[in-house]
Design a protein around this motif. Sequence first.
Motif, PDB file in Angstrom:
ATOM      1  N   CYS A  49       0.833  -1.155   0.145  1.00 53.25           N
ATOM      2  CA  CYS A  49      -0.156  -0.118   0.068  1.00 53.25           C
ATOM      3  C   CYS A  49       0.782   1.143   0.042  1.00 53.25           C
ATOM      4  O   CYS A  49       2.215   1.361   0.648  1.00 53.25           O
ATOM      5  CB  CYS A  49      -1.097   0.056   1.209  1.00 53.25           C
ATOM      6  N   LEU A  50       0.226   2.124  -0.575  1.00 53.97           N
ATOM      7  CA  LEU A  50       1.157   3.459  -0.912  1.00 53.97           C
ATOM      8  C   LEU A  50       0.765   4.341   0.265  1.00 53.97           C
ATOM      9  O   LEU A  50       1.674   5.248   0.579  1.00 53.97           O
ATOM     10  CB  LEU A  50       0.904   4.455  -2.181  1.00 53.97           C
ATOM     11  N   SER A  51      -0.118   4.305   1.060  1.00 58.16           N
ATOM     12  CA  SER A  51      -0.444   5.023   2.225  1.00 58.16           C
ATOM     13  C   SER A  51      -1.362   4.449   3.303  1.00 58.16           C
ATOM     14  O   SER A  51      -2.509   4.594   3.427  1.00 58.16           O
ATOM     15  CB  SER A  51      -1.321   6.363   1.919  1.00 58.16           C
ATOM     16  N   ALA A  58      -3.913  -1.582   5.126  1.00 58.18           N
ATOM     17  CA  ALA A  58      -3.913  -1.109   3.808  1.00 58.18           C
ATOM     18  C   ALA A  58      -5.044  -0.059   3.557  1.00 58.18           C
ATOM     19  O   ALA A  58      -6.020  -0.080   4.312  1.00 58.18           O
ATOM     20  CB  ALA A  58      -3.847  -1.901   2.759  1.00 58.18           C
ATOM     21  N   CYS A  59      -4.815   1.183   2.719  1.00 53.72           N
ATOM     22  CA  CYS A  59      -6.006   2.223   2.712  1.00 53.72           C
ATOM     23  C   CYS A  59      -7.120   1.686   2.011  1.00 53.72           C
ATOM     24  O   CYS A  59      -7.937   2.301   2.080  1.00 53.72           O
ATOM     25  CB  CYS A  59      -5.348   3.529   2.122  1.00 53.72           C
ATOM     26  N   GLY A  60      -7.032   0.824   0.992  1.00 55.72           N
ATOM     27  CA  GLY A  60      -7.959   0.291   0.068  1.00 55.72           C
ATOM     28  C   GLY A  60      -8.238   1.505  -0.992  1.00 55.72           C
ATOM     29  O   GLY A  60      -9.302   1.085  -1.900  1.00 55.72           O
ATOM     30  N   GLN A  61      -7.629   2.468  -1.104  1.00 56.54           N
ATOM     31  CA  GLN A  61      -8.018   3.506  -2.011  1.00 56.54           C
ATOM     32  C   GLN A  61      -6.818   3.585  -3.132  1.00 56.54           C
ATOM     33  O   GLN A  61      -7.162   4.086  -4.234  1.00 56.54           O
ATOM     34  CB  GLN A  61      -8.373   4.635  -1.261  1.00 56.54           C
ATOM     35  N   CYS A  62      -5.671   3.527  -2.515  1.00 57.91           N
ATOM     36  CA  CYS A  62      -4.623   4.029  -3.458  1.00 57.91           C
ATOM     37  C   CYS A  62      -4.629   2.988  -4.821  1.00 57.91           C
ATOM     38  O   CYS A  62      -5.144   2.011  -4.704  1.00 57.91           O
ATOM     39  CB  CYS A  62      -3.137   4.041  -2.643  1.00 57.91           C
ATOM     40  N   CYS A  65      -3.635  -0.376  -3.668  1.00 61.15           N
ATOM     41  CA  CYS A  65      -4.614  -1.195  -3.323  1.00 61.15           C
ATOM     42  C   CYS A  65      -5.718  -1.550  -4.286  1.00 61.15           C
ATOM     43  O   CYS A  65      -6.381  -2.635  -4.383  1.00 61.15           O
ATOM     44  CB  CYS A  65      -5.450  -0.403  -2.018  1.00 61.15           C
TER      45      CYS A  65
HETATM   46 ZN   LIG Z   1      -3.497   1.726  -0.182  1.00 57.70          ZN
END
Ligand SMILES: [Zn+2]
Length: 315
Positions: A49-51, A58-62, A65
């Motif tokens: 994950c990137l953020s 994990a952010c689930g958005q990047c 993800c």
């Molecule tokens: Zn992410």
Amino acid sequence: MIYPWQTCAWETVQRAINANHLHHALLLSGEEGCGNSAFAHSLAQSLLCLSPADDGSACGQCRSCQVFAARAHPDFMPVALQEDKQSILIEQIRELNYFLGLSRSYSPRRVAVIAPAERMNVNAANSLLKSLEEPAPDTHILLLTGHPAALLPTIRSRCQEIRLPVPSHNAAAEWLRGQELRHSPENLLEASGGRPLTALELDATETLAERQQWLKHLLQLAQGQGNIAEISSHWEKHDRVRLLNWQLSWIISIVKGNITQAPASLPAEVESLRRLITQKKAFKIHERLIELKKFSTHPLNARSYIESMLVLWSL
Ligand SMILES: [Zn+2]
């Protein structure tokens, strides 16, 4: 997804990530049916994950993800049994070694999950050794197994083992109560050996209803009711090994319950059965069931086989 009983293991791993000393090869070991595969994949997604959030999830958005969810992440490689194969093959591990040698794309690391890791054949395992001994920078290999002792010692010694727990009865029951269930959490856990994800799968089948019916019939016999011939004709088309294994699991619970005198977690029917059976009789039933198990594949008449099980429980 991290299950409540995995929080401690998750925090241990995240502390290592934050301190930048996560071992490049983690052996995630633990009983099947407790959500360990979900843990491995959550960890993989978190590493990519990137953020990630403060707790490491994990952010689930990047971008990472999203591509991970679409199963198309260029920095992630799952290695599993191929269809109709009993082992993970050397060709798959060679491909993995090649993947680990590539430079990463947009995620901070490259991650592989090997599951079930104990199914690597000897050649495959030997081929993995080099990647374990001389890891490429920023690569992580997660080996998931329910049978760590079945792995080659040379593999195990090059990994850091993280034991994933079986939840306590209360933790598993509490989690199950939060799901939409057809059956009671206690019955499901009893039938699944305390493994909550197996329990959830079981809930969707008719197995538990059959198991309950079989238990009711045994209870009737122990109460001096019911007719052995009628009951055995009801069950003669069923898998006798399964019927036998169910009885074995109950008789073991009964013996344990008699010893601890704390049968709080026994389902009501098993507890009723326990109250009707002395410890001496329980040992006798156990002994006879083990004997009968030896003949379970014998082409004996199904009905007389089932009758010889039923007679053990009658008054
Ligand atoms: Zn992410």
